[in-house]
Scaffold this motif. Structure first.
Motif, PDB file in Angstrom:
ATOM      1  N   HIS A  65       0.836  -1.198   0.000  1.00 22.15           N
ATOM      2  CA  HIS A  65       0.000   0.000   0.000  1.00 22.15           C
ATOM      3  C   HIS A  65       0.874   1.253   0.000  1.00 22.15           C
ATOM      4  N   ARG A  66       1.914   1.257   0.829  1.00 13.48           N
ATOM      5  CA  ARG A  66       2.824   2.406   0.855  1.00 13.48           C
ATOM      6  C   ARG A  66       3.510   2.602  -0.491  1.00 13.48           C
ATOM      7  N   SER A  67       3.647   1.517  -1.247  1.00 18.91           N
ATOM      8  CA  SER A  67       4.252   1.591  -2.582  1.00 18.91           C
ATOM      9  C   SER A  67       3.202   1.843  -3.658  1.00 18.91           C
ATOM     10  N   PHE A  68       1.996   2.244  -3.220  1.00 17.85           N
ATOM     11  CA  PHE A  68       0.898   2.580  -4.133  1.00 17.85           C
ATOM     12  C   PHE A  68       0.542   1.406  -5.039  1.00 17.85           C
ATOM     13  N   THR A  69       0.534   0.203  -4.435  1.00 15.06           N
ATOM     14  CA  THR A  69       0.165  -1.047  -5.117  1.00 15.06           C
ATOM     15  C   THR A  69       0.885  -1.195  -6.460  1.00 15.06           C
ATOM     16  N   ARG A  70       2.163  -0.891  -6.434  1.00 14.43           N
ATOM     17  CA  ARG A  70       2.974  -0.986  -7.655  1.00 14.43           C
ATOM     18  C   ARG A  70       2.945  -2.416  -8.198  1.00 14.43           C
ATOM     19  N   THR A  71       2.661  -2.542  -9.499  1.00 17.00           N
ATOM     20  CA  THR A  71       2.505  -3.862 -10.118  1.00 17.00           C
ATOM     21  C   THR A  71       3.077  -3.848 -11.528  1.00 17.00           C
ATOM     22  N   LEU A  72       3.778  -4.913 -11.868  1.00 16.83           N
ATOM     23  CA  LEU A  72       4.336  -5.095 -13.204  1.00 16.83           C
ATOM     24  C   LEU A  72       3.601  -6.252 -13.872  1.00 16.83           C
ATOM     25  N   PHE A  73       3.107  -6.029 -15.082  1.00 23.04           N
ATOM     26  CA  PHE A  73       2.393  -7.061 -15.827  1.00 23.04           C
ATOM     27  C   PHE A  73       3.318  -7.643 -16.886  1.00 23.04           C
ATOM     28  N   LEU A  74       3.467  -8.971 -16.864  1.00 20.49           N
ATOM     29  CA  LEU A  74       4.352  -9.669 -17.790  1.00 20.49           C
ATOM     30  C   LEU A  74       3.560 -10.702 -18.584  1.00 20.49           C
ATOM     31  N   ALA A  75       3.927 -10.887 -19.839  1.00 23.68           N
ATOM     32  CA  ALA A  75       3.264 -11.872 -20.690  1.00 23.68           C
ATOM     33  C   ALA A  75       3.923 -13.232 -20.504  1.00 23.68           C
ATOM     34  N   GLY A  76       3.113 -14.245 -20.210  1.00 23.40           N
ATOM     35  CA  GLY A  76       3.671 -15.577 -20.007  1.00 23.40           C
ATOM     36  C   GLY A  76       2.587 -16.581 -19.681  1.00 23.40           C
ATOM     37  N   GLN A  77       2.995 -17.811 -19.460  1.00 22.00           N
ATOM     38  CA  GLN A  77       2.084 -18.895 -19.123  1.00 22.00           C
ATOM     39  C   GLN A  77       2.234 -19.229 -17.641  1.00 22.00           C
ATOM     40  N   PRO A  78       1.246 -18.889 -16.819  1.00 21.98           N
ATOM     41  CA  PRO A  78       1.375 -19.159 -15.381  1.00 21.98           C
ATOM     42  C   PRO A  78       1.718 -20.602 -15.060  1.00 21.98           C
ATOM     43  N   GLY A  79       1.152 -21.545 -15.811  1.00 19.03           N
ATOM     44  CA  GLY A  79       1.423 -22.947 -15.523  1.00 19.03           C
ATOM     45  C   GLY A  79       2.885 -23.305 -15.637  1.00 19.03           C
ATOM     46  N   THR A  80       3.586 -22.634 -16.540  1.00 17.59           N
ATOM     47  CA  THR A  80       5.020 -22.866 -16.704  1.00 17.59           C
ATOM     48  C   THR A  80       5.832 -22.058 -15.701  1.00 17.59           C
ATOM     49  N   VAL A  81       5.420 -20.821 -15.494  1.00 18.88           N
ATOM     50  CA  VAL A  81       6.181 -19.913 -14.633  1.00 18.88           C
ATOM     51  C   VAL A  81       6.198 -20.385 -13.186  1.00 18.88           C
ATOM     52  N   VAL A  82       5.053 -20.857 -12.681  1.00 13.62           N
ATOM     53  CA  VAL A  82       4.972 -21.166 -11.251  1.00 13.62           C
ATOM     54  C   VAL A  82       5.845 -22.355 -10.859  1.00 13.62           C
ATOM     55  N   SER A  83       6.269 -23.156 -11.824  1.00 14.12           N
ATOM     56  CA  SER A  83       7.152 -24.274 -11.488  1.00 14.12           C
ATOM     57  C   SER A  83       8.527 -23.781 -11.055  1.00 14.12           C
ATOM     58  N   ARG A  84       8.905 -22.588 -11.508  1.00 14.61           N
ATOM     59  CA  ARG A  84      10.205 -22.012 -11.146  1.00 14.61           C
ATOM     60  C   ARG A  84      10.072 -20.822 -10.208  1.00 14.61           C
ATOM     61  N   HIS A  85       8.925 -20.158 -10.278  1.00 19.71           N
ATOM     62  CA  HIS A  85       8.696 -18.967  -9.458  1.00 19.71           C
ATOM     63  C   HIS A  85       7.334 -19.119  -8.784  1.00 19.71           C
ATOM     64  N   PRO A  86       7.294 -19.643  -7.574  1.00 20.28           N
ATOM     65  CA  PRO A  86       6.017 -19.902  -6.902  1.00 20.28           C
ATOM     66  C   PRO A  86       5.132 -18.661  -6.863  1.00 20.28           C
ATOM     67  N   ALA A  87       3.854 -18.880  -7.103  1.00 20.62           N
ATOM     68  CA  ALA A  87       2.886 -17.787  -7.107  1.00 20.62           C
ATOM     69  C   ALA A  87       2.178 -17.715  -5.763  1.00 20.62           C
ATOM     70  N   ARG A  88       1.794 -16.506  -5.387  1.00 22.21           N
ATOM     71  CA  ARG A  88       0.975 -16.343  -4.187  1.00 22.21           C
ATOM     72  C   ARG A  88      -0.488 -16.640  -4.493  1.00 22.21           C
ATOM     73  N   HIS A  89      -0.883 -16.383  -5.745  1.00 24.39           N
ATOM     74  CA  HIS A  89      -2.261 -16.658  -6.141  1.00 24.39           C
ATOM     75  C   HIS A  89      -2.299 -16.929  -7.638  1.00 24.39           C
ATOM     76  N   VAL A  90      -3.156 -17.859  -8.051  1.00 21.95           N
ATOM     77  CA  VAL A  90      -3.376 -18.163  -9.464  1.00 21.95           C
ATOM     78  C   VAL A  90      -4.869 -18.063  -9.726  1.00 21.95           C
ATOM     79  N   ALA A  91      -5.246 -17.384 -10.812  1.00 14.58           N
ATOM     80  CA  ALA A  91      -6.661 -17.263 -11.162  1.00 14.58           C
ATOM     81  C   ALA A  91      -7.271 -18.643 -11.353  1.00 14.58           C
ATOM     82  N   ALA A  92      -8.563 -18.748 -11.073  1.00 16.72           N
ATOM     83  CA  ALA A  92      -9.242 -20.043 -11.140  1.00 16.72           C
ATOM     84  C   ALA A  92      -9.127 -20.677 -12.517  1.00 16.72           C
ATOM     85  N   ASP A  93      -9.064 -19.858 -13.571  1.00 17.89           N
ATOM     86  CA  ASP A  93      -8.947 -20.400 -14.927  1.00 17.89           C
ATOM     87  C   ASP A  93      -7.497 -20.461 -15.401  1.00 17.89           C
ATOM     88  N   ALA A  94      -6.556 -20.192 -14.492  1.00 22.05           N
ATOM     89  CA  ALA A  94      -5.116 -20.242 -14.782  1.00 22.05           C
ATOM     90  C   ALA A  94      -4.684 -19.240 -15.845  1.00 22.05           C
TER      91      ALA A  94
END
Length: 232
Positions: A65-94
């Motif tokens: 919040h203090r960082s003004f909800t700073r967010t970076l959007f990257l193009a990729g496949q969550p199913g592949t990415v999370v195997s190397r970079h664990p996610a805190r949350h994944v959308a229900a439809d992945a």
């Protein structure tokens, strides 16, 4: 409302947002979130943004919040990415995954792995009015939000909506069990949107105000959310 009055109202609301975020604690290193995007599915994105934020530990939520909800959007496949970079949350439809928030270089490897998500298509091409139910609590409360779409690309739409929902959730305006309804209009210059900027409503309103993409010298209201919760 005249243009000068409208500009003054936007400046006042933007200043209030800065004060709200800075009031969550002492200054600290910037905390950044990364969202990996495979496909743009607005209902899944909206619900995912809220669930991700609700799941944050209190200290991380304050830092983000203090960082003004700073967010970076990257193009990729969550199913592949999370195997190397664990996610805190994944959308229900992945279709998307959320990583962080992290301070310093915590997400640098992920940002180097993927390219930025651009989404140049007009937001109006993928947006429809929608409603999502946040699971996990007593139902009944309805949160109303509206987003501007004129001149807004899909990538910018995701940025604006993510800020709006993330900050509203961190402030307790969105809670478990709430229904979040999101409408769209070319511009948010209607009487209800202008009324939401009044200082007396700041405790029940969240706004997304930033520089106008078409006129960077001016501010524009890209999103407004109202959560008038009945007090017991």
């Amino acid at each position: 409302m005249s243009r000068p009055d409208a500009d003054a109202a936007l400046v006042a609301a933007a200043t209030a947002r800065l004060a709200s975020a800075s009031g969550t604690g002492p200054a600290a290193a910037v905390a950044e979130t990364v969202v990996v995007v495979a496909d743009v599915v607005p209902p899944a994105f909206a619900l995912g943004a809220v669930e991700f934020t609700l799941g944050l530990p209190e200290d991380l939520g304050r830092a983000w919040h203090r960082s003004f909800t700073r967010t970076l959007f990257l193009a990729g496949q969550p199913g592949t990415v999370v195997s190397r970079h664990p996610a805190r949350h994944v959308a229900a439809d992945a279709s998307m995954s959320w990583h962080g928030p992290a301070q310093g270089d915590g997400l640098r490897d992920l940002s180097r792995l993927l390219r930025a998500f651009r989404g140049p298509r007009p937001a109006a091409s993928v947006t429809r009015d929608l409603s999502v139910l946040v699971p996990g609590g007593p139902a009944g409360h309805v949160v109303e939000a509206r987003m501007a779409t004129a001149g807004v690309g899909v990538g910018d739409y995701l940025v604006h909506l993510h800020h709006l929902l993330g900050e509203a959730t961190l402030r307790g305006l969105i809670r478990r069990g709430d229904t979040v309804r999101i409408g769209h209009a070319p511009h948010l210059d209607d009487p209800d949107s202008r009324a939401a900027l009044e200082p007396g409503r700041a405790d029940v309103v969240q706004t997304r105000i930033t520089h106008d993409h078409a006129d960077p010298g001016r501010l524009r209201l890209y999103g407004v959310l109202v959560s008038e919760r009945r007090r017991s």
